[in-house]
Design an enzyme around this catalytic site. Structure first.
Site, PDB file in Angstrom:
ATOM      1  CG  ASP A 177       5.294   6.154  -1.539  1.00 36.95           C
ATOM      2  OD1 ASP A 177       6.506   6.419  -0.933  1.00 36.95           O
ATOM      3  OD2 ASP A 177       4.440   6.993  -2.095  1.00 36.95           O
ATOM      4  CD  GLU A 230      -3.159  -9.577  13.882  1.00 39.63           C
ATOM      5  OE1 GLU A 230      -3.239 -10.013  12.946  1.00 39.63           O
ATOM      6  OE2 GLU A 230      -4.281  -8.235  14.068  1.00 39.63           O
TER       7      GLU A 230
HETATM    8  C1  GLC Z   1       7.690   9.115  -2.728  1.00 39.17           C
HETATM    9  C2  GLC Z   1       8.707   8.649  -2.879  1.00 39.17           C
HETATM   10  C3  GLC Z   1       8.529   8.788  -4.709  1.00 39.17           C
HETATM   11  C4  GLC Z   1       7.439   9.163  -5.713  1.00 39.17           C
HETATM   12  C5  GLC Z   1       6.538   9.798  -4.442  1.00 39.17           C
HETATM   13  C6  GLC Z   1       4.755   9.321  -4.758  1.00 39.17           C
HETATM   14  O1  GLC Z   1       8.087  10.253  -2.429  1.00 39.17           O
HETATM   15  O2  GLC Z   1      10.238   8.244  -2.465  1.00 39.17           O
HETATM   16  O3  GLC Z   1       9.747   8.719  -5.261  1.00 39.17           O
HETATM   17  O4  GLC Z   1       7.540   9.233  -7.035  1.00 39.17           O
HETATM   18  O5  GLC Z   1       6.395   8.858  -2.931  1.00 39.17           O
HETATM   19  O6  GLC Z   1       4.198   7.743  -4.681  1.00 39.17           O
END
Ligand code: GLC
Length: 553
Positions: free
Chosen positions: A209, A263
């Site tokens: 993310d 790893e």
């Molecule tokens: C990314 C995710 C989204 C979330 C954001 C903050 O863009 O896909 O859904 O709100 O990160 O974590």
């Protein structure tokens, strides 16, 4: 059904189909209206039958749910609303038994404000090691009452929140999502340990993310961006030297993570969520970095032959420049579903469209359907990995008219109710024609499902040759015999037509608005709509795609 994804094949990810499961909305086994891991396990057969190679599970970790689970308070446990760690182990076993890999989301840019580290930071004085795990700064102005910089949150409002002792902390997203300080070695060590926790349990990879936001330029004085940053979630930052997007330093973190992934045997993989420019995207998939990055330029591209051809070329060239293959993605849990985007006039403002509850401008859903079916064949024919978002195989539209009191996306309140946010693509999916939540679970559904949702269900579409679901099933099946980017080439085409081959698979898409002739004596393997024709050759109607067995001409 199982297929050839034996765990020994280390390169499985290069050309695969990954099915995104948005856990809250996939299937609810315990009937509380919220999707859970047992629900996923029960319904994995659908994904295997569809012919995907892997699933990506969105966050199911302990979370106060300020941002649908992307605010994690314990990275090593399952939130009770989604089940238990044992449920996760069962899910993993079931997936692997079905030949499906499991990729899990990891949220390293920020944690929840209810994470023990943040509680410790709040209880500790300015300048303390506990505060240094986050980005705390004194404010501007005579009494420090102004935020330390003009940085804006992606969800609206300032990216800074003040704490009782007068300092401010930074959050690119909601105030409940404080950004971690990735210059702090403790943060690096903690996440390495979290990665290992899930890898040791047996996951096959991670979706990272906000992979492009983890490092900030914190050199004092902090630089203002002088922008409102109201661009869509994954749009690239303006300019090349932004204080918190796409900084070169993030790649050091990715390299360290790659060493951990390597790893394991077979090596595990990672895919970056990086909303960066086309030119910068390949940097994320250099050989010693992450394996893949989502192709947001492709997702954002309008339904237009010239524009799509340009993005496809740029994606292929960019990926090849670092020895990778591109990914292709049309929808996810953060954007208006592509069927609905394609149903709107080109360039329509989807934020305003959602605010009008889907009335202004009017969506031509039939057009959207045709285009989404054609887009599926286009996307699945391209070399590389395709990410599918749950429900796109059912042809689900965006639910644009969710009642305002049902909205859960933090964007809604943080923008002063100026943006409805992303709930319309997150409505729990229909499995059956009827029932309290159309088979989503034995109870209700945390977001209301529209009337008639059951007509999109797996049950209603199974065995109907003209259904979305059967088109996807057929496409994924045929796709298996045509892998390899060897011999990807554009073919001579008419204005408004996309025509290419990948090995022996030929794909033609008609975006011209008028019928086009198909090559004489062509035998379609699969078409997204009815192709008329006679002895003189077939016809490819507008907004239709066809797969042919390519033969030398
Ligand atoms: C990314 C995710 C989204 C979330 C954001 C903050 O863009 O896909 O859904 O709100 O990160 O974590």
């Amino acid at each position: 059904m199982t297929h050839n994804t034996s765990r020994g094949n280390a390169d499985w990810w290069r050309e695969s189909v990954v099915y995104q499961i948005y856990v809250p909305s996939f299937a609810d086994a315990d009937g509380d209206g919220m999707g859970d891991l047992r629900g996923v396990t029960d319904r994995l057969g659908h994904v295997a039958e569809l012919g995907a190679d892997a699933v990506w599970l969105t966050p199911f970790y302990r979370s106060p749910w300020a941002d649908g689970g992307y605010d994690v308070s314990d990275y090593r446990d399952v939130d009770p609303r989604h089940g238990t760690l044992d449920d996760f182990r069962e899910l993993l076993d079931r997936a692997h038994a079905l030949g499906l890999r499991v990729v899990v989301d990891i949220v390293p840019n920020h944690c929840s404000s209810e994470h023990p580290w943040f509680a410790e930071a709040l209880a500790s004085p300015p300048g303390s090691p506990a505060r240094d795990r986050f980005v705390f700064r004194d404010g501007r102005g005579p009494d420090g009452g102004e935020p330390p910089s003009d940085w804006q949150s992606k969800f609206g409002g300032p990216a800074w929140t003040r704490v009782p002792d007068g300092q401010w902390y930074m959050h690119i997203f909601a105030a409940e999502q404080p950004d971690l300080n990735w210059e702090n070695p403790e943060v690096l060590a903690e996440f390495e340990s979290i990665l290992r926790f899930w890898l040791d349990l047996g996951v096959d990879g991670f979706r990272v993310d906000v992979a492009h936001g983890m490092r900030k330029d914190l050199t004092p004085p902090l630089r203002d961006t002088r922008g409102s940053d109201s661009a869509p979630l994954n749009a690239p930052p303006e300019g090349h030297d932004h204080p918190f997007w796409d900084r070169d330093e993030v790649h050091d973190i990715h390299r360290a993570w790659r060493r951990v992934l390597d790893e394991y045997d077979p090596p595990r993989i990672a895919v970056a969520e990086a909303g960066v420019s086309e030119a910068r995207l390949p940097l994320y998939t250099r050989p010693d970095e992450l394996h893949q990055a989502f192709n947001f330029p492709y997702l954002r591209c309008p339904w237009n032959a010239a524009a799509l051809r340009r993005v496809v070329d740029a994606s292929l060239d960019g990926a090849r420049s670092v020895g990778a293959l591109p990914t292709w993605v049309l929808s996810n849990h953060d954007v208006v579903r592509h069927l609905s985007r394609y149903a709107l006039p080109e360039g329509a403002d989807t934020v305003a469209w959602l605010m009008s509850d889907g009335r202004e401008p009017a969506a031509d859903e039939e057009l959207g359907r045709r285009r989404a079916r054609a887009a599926a064949l286009l996307t699945l024919a391209l070399p590389g990995t395709t990410y599918l978002y749950q429900g796109e195989e059912l042809g689900l539209p965006e639910v644009a008219d969710l009642p305002r009191e049902a909205l859960r996306d933090p964007m809604w309140e943080r923008t002063g109710r100026a943006r409805k946010g992303r709930d319309g693509c997150r409505v729990p999916i229909p499995w059956e024609r009827s029932g309290p939540s159309y088979g989503f679970g034995p109870g209700g559904s945390w977001l209301p499902q529209p009337e008639g949702w059951g007509e999109y269900s797996v049950e209603a579409q199974t065995g109907r040759p003209d259904s979305f679901l059967e088109l996807y099933r057929a496409a994924l099946k045929i796709r298996r015999s045509f892998t390899g980017d060897e011999g990807f080439a554009w073919l001579p085409s008419r204005e408004g037509e996309l025509a290419f081959r990948k090995g022996a698979l030929e794909c033609r898409v008609n975006l011209s608005g008028a019928p086009l002739p198909l090559p004489p004596s062509a035998e379609p393997l699969l078409a997204s709509g009815e192709c008329g024709g006679g002895p003189a050759g077939g016809v490819l109607p507008p907004d239709t795609a066809v797969w042919l067995e390519s033969r030398p001409r």
